[in-house]
Structure formats: structure tokens, C-alpha cells
Scaffold this motif. Structure first.
Motif, mmCIF file in Angstrom:
data_model
loop_
_atom_site.group_PDB
_atom_site.id
_atom_site.type_symbol
_atom_site.label_atom_id
_atom_site.label_comp_id
_atom_site.label_asym_id
_atom_site.label_seq_id
_atom_site.Cartn_x
_atom_site.Cartn_y
_atom_site.Cartn_z
ATOM 1 N N LYS A 181 -111.238 -6.595 3.288
ATOM 2 C CA LYS A 181 -111.319 -8.157 3.042
ATOM 3 C C LYS A 181 -111.077 -8.678 4.496
ATOM 4 N N ALA A 182 -110.061 -8.215 5.079
ATOM 5 C CA ALA A 182 -109.832 -8.599 6.800
ATOM 6 C C ALA A 182 -110.979 -8.512 7.471
ATOM 7 N N LEU A 183 -111.758 -7.481 7.418
ATOM 8 C CA LEU A 183 -112.989 -7.274 8.239
ATOM 9 C C LEU A 183 -114.055 -8.146 7.927
ATOM 10 N N THR A 184 -114.202 -8.642 6.694
ATOM 11 C CA THR A 184 -115.194 -9.483 6.153
ATOM 12 C C THR A 184 -114.909 -10.665 6.814
ATOM 13 N N SER A 185 -113.581 -11.205 6.614
ATOM 14 C CA SER A 185 -113.063 -12.486 7.012
ATOM 15 C C SER A 185 -113.288 -12.781 8.553
ATOM 16 N N ARG A 186 -113.306 -11.564 9.091
ATOM 17 C CA ARG A 186 -113.414 -11.505 10.792
ATOM 18 C C ARG A 186 -114.858 -11.945 11.078
ATOM 19 N N ILE A 187 -115.852 -11.337 10.447
ATOM 20 C CA ILE A 187 -117.469 -11.628 10.347
ATOM 21 C C ILE A 187 -117.376 -13.101 10.285
ATOM 22 N N THR A 188 -116.959 -13.542 9.383
ATOM 23 C CA THR A 188 -117.068 -15.241 9.186
ATOM 24 C C THR A 188 -116.620 -16.066 10.108
ATOM 25 N N VAL A 189 -115.424 -15.729 10.740
ATOM 26 C CA VAL A 189 -114.717 -16.091 11.974
ATOM 27 C C VAL A 189 -115.802 -16.049 13.054
ATOM 28 N N GLU A 190 -116.313 -14.863 13.309
ATOM 29 C CA GLU A 190 -117.447 -14.728 14.643
ATOM 30 C C GLU A 190 -118.769 -15.455 14.341
ATOM 31 N N GLN A 191 -118.931 -15.720 13.105
ATOM 32 C CA GLN A 191 -120.170 -16.377 12.806
ATOM 33 C C GLN A 191 -119.938 -18.238 13.091
ATOM 34 N N ALA A 192 -118.779 -18.448 12.767
ATOM 35 C CA ALA A 192 -118.144 -19.989 13.051
ATOM 36 C C ALA A 192 -117.883 -20.105 14.572
ATOM 37 N N LYS A 193 -117.589 -19.052 15.263
ATOM 38 C CA LYS A 193 -117.388 -19.214 16.777
ATOM 39 C C LYS A 193 -118.691 -19.559 17.299
ATOM 40 N N LYS A 221 -106.036 -21.973 6.090
ATOM 41 C CA LYS A 221 -106.403 -20.755 6.814
ATOM 42 C C LYS A 221 -107.652 -20.750 7.799
ATOM 43 N N LEU A 222 -107.475 -19.777 8.829
ATOM 44 C CA LEU A 222 -108.564 -19.843 9.668
ATOM 45 C C LEU A 222 -110.004 -19.483 9.113
ATOM 46 N N SER A 223 -109.913 -18.334 8.189
ATOM 47 C CA SER A 223 -110.992 -17.844 7.754
ATOM 48 C C SER A 223 -111.584 -18.699 6.636
ATOM 49 N N ALA A 226 -113.334 -21.308 8.966
ATOM 50 C CA ALA A 226 -114.586 -20.936 9.513
ATOM 51 C C ALA A 226 -115.719 -20.831 8.662
ATOM 52 N N SER A 227 -115.315 -20.379 7.231
ATOM 53 C CA SER A 227 -116.373 -20.360 6.199
ATOM 54 C C SER A 227 -117.022 -21.697 6.021
ATOM 55 N N ARG A 228 -116.138 -22.838 5.989
ATOM 56 C CA ARG A 228 -116.325 -24.269 5.761
ATOM 57 C C ARG A 228 -117.650 -24.689 6.816
ATOM 58 N N VAL A 229 -117.261 -24.092 7.998
ATOM 59 C CA VAL A 229 -118.201 -24.239 9.173
ATOM 60 C C VAL A 229 -119.311 -23.796 9.131
ATOM 61 N N VAL A 230 -119.311 -22.466 8.743
ATOM 62 C CA VAL A 230 -120.664 -21.772 8.278
ATOM 63 C C VAL A 230 -121.345 -22.219 7.431
ATOM 64 N N ASP A 231 -120.859 -22.575 6.179
ATOM 65 C CA ASP A 231 -121.392 -23.429 5.162
ATOM 66 C C ASP A 231 -121.845 -24.772 5.254
ATOM 67 N N ARG A 232 -121.343 -25.321 6.616
ATOM 68 C CA ARG A 232 -121.859 -26.848 6.944
ATOM 69 C C ARG A 232 -121.084 -27.755 5.881
#
Length: 250
Positions: A181-193, A221-223, A226-232
């Protein structure tokens, strides 16, 4: 330990402990871990690697883009102190990377090119399980003293509790689930960055600062941010404007 440093250490543990009381974000806690290590220890950068359920290491947090690239290089080449630390479950202490060229030829060269001259790797442990490894990198040769290593290990213990989030849930299956779960969230953060960096013509370090500041100031939450940024669902312009208003960006 000086009075000023002692106060900084106390503040770090208070801040991390307070995070665990509420509905915290594991990715943010791990980012705090590496940040506090860089601030409190005699090092210049830190990176945390976590293992998934198959025992494969992934980058979970780093203090800078320079650190990010070196940790990724270590993973890609399957060579370096953090990998040895994880596999053996023991600290790997290298006060002078120039003396480790035979042990890790590719990693030592890459670390030198990145400006690092020393590395100390500390295992993340939980009830006999090795969850990952924390790399502590210095720009100058030199050993970390016992107090610094003990502090790094203590901060890692707090982070391991954050990952599991239930002190009784220490079986390997539960730990693996929480790690994934933590690693998946990290991937989303990297995408948003990446989205913020590209759209705003920013460095990845600045993009993370923008993302993190917006999440913290809005109590999200940071994740999730990030998810909202990635999903626009959340426009990157709002985050950049907020960062500039908060003097995170010029």
C-alpha cells in the motif's frame, strides 16, 4: 548532545508520533523520516528502500532528486550498501566510499559522480522481519558516531509502526500488504510530482515541496492530493499558486 540539538531531536519524535494519532499518510511519514535524518544527523541526504511481498526493493522516500537518482541506480544495478544491508539485516558502514570500489564498483562510481563520499545503511526491522534499508549519505568522508546511528534506528522504528499501523498486526502477510500500500501510494506521488514539474517548469524537488505544502495546509493526505492531481480533479495551477503565496516558490 547540545541543548539545541536535543530540542530538535525531541521535536522530530513529537512530530512523527503526533502523525500516528490521526488518519496519517504513510508516504508523508516516510518522507518526514528521511528529512529528519538529513536535518539531525551528520549527513547531507537520505533515502529509504522498502521491500514488496516478493522481497524486491523499491524507493519509498528520498530527500532530493540527487538522492532519488542514486538510489534508483543502486536498485537497477542490484549493487550497493542498502541492498547488502537489507539482505543481511545488518548495518553497513562505509566512512569512505573510495575504499569500497572493489565491493561496489558501479555504485561507488555513481555515488562519487553525485558528490557523495560516505554512506551508512541501517536496516528497517520489525519483529525479526527486515522491511527495508535506510541509506545515509555524506558529502565528505567520515564515520557516523554511535549516537547518530542509534537515532537513525529509532526514527526507523517509528516509521515501521506507521507502516503496519497496528502493533498487533506483525505477521508477514499483514506487513506485506501494508508495504505494498505504501509503495503504491509512493508511485502516485511520483506521478503527481512529474505532472507538476513538467507543467510548472520546476525541479522534482520543488514539485514535491509544492505538493506536500498544499496537502498539509489543506489537511489532505499527501497520497490523496497526488491522486487528485494525477486524475486531474485538482488543477496543478492551484498548487503552484498556493506554494508561491506560501513562499515555497519564488
Amino acid at each position: 548532545m547540545t541543548e539545541g540539538r536535543e530540542r530538535e531531536v525531541i521535536n522530530a519524535f513529537v512530530a512523527m508520533s503526533n502523525e500516528l494519532v490521526d488518519d496519517y499518510d504513510v508516504v508523508d511519514v516516510l518522507a518526514q523520516l528521511t528529512d529528519y535524518c538529513a536535518e539531525l544527523l551528520d549527513i547531507s541526504a537520505a533515502g529509504l528502500l522498502l521491500a514488496d511481498g516478493r522481497g524486491v526493493l523499491h524507493l519509498a522516500a528520498s530527500t532530493s532528486d540527487r538522492m532519488h537518482h542514486l538510489e534508483m541506480f543502486q536498485l537497477q544495478r542490484d549493487e550497493g550498501p542498502c541492498l547488502d544491508c537489507f539482505h543481511d539485516g545488518q548495518q553497513v558502514l562505509v566512512p569512505d566510499l573510495a575504499e569500497a570500489e572493489e565491493r561496489w564498483p558501479q555504485f561507488s562510481a555513481a555515488a562519487g559522480d553525485a558528490g557523495f563520499r560516505s554512506v551508512h545503511a541501517v536496516p528497517m526491522l520489525l519483529t525479526g522481519n527486515v522491511l527495508g534499508a535506510l541509506g545515509l549519505f555524506g558529502d565528505q568522508p567520515g564515520a557516523l558516531d554511535a549516537d547518530d546511528l542509534a537515532l537513525a534506528q529509532a526514527l526507523l522504528h517509528v516509521a515501521s509502526v506507521a507502516i503496519v499501523n497496528d502493533r498487533s498486526a506483525t505477521d508477514r502477510a499483514t506487513v506485506n500488504s501494508q508495504l505494498q500500500k505504501a509503495l503504491t501510494s509512493r508511485i502516485t506521488v511520483e506521478q503527481a510530482k512529474g505532472v507538476i514539474a513538467y507543467a510548472g517548469d520546476l525541479s522534482m524537488d520543488d514539485a514535491f515541496a509544492v505538493l506536500r505544502r498544499y496537502a498539509r495546509d489543506h489537511g489532505i493526505k499527501l497520497s490523496v492530493t497526488a491522486s487528485r492531481v494525477v486524475d486531474r480533479d485538482l488543477k496543478y495551477e492551484l498548487l503552484i499558486q498556493h506554494a508561491r503565496a506560501a513562499a515555497v516558490l519564488p
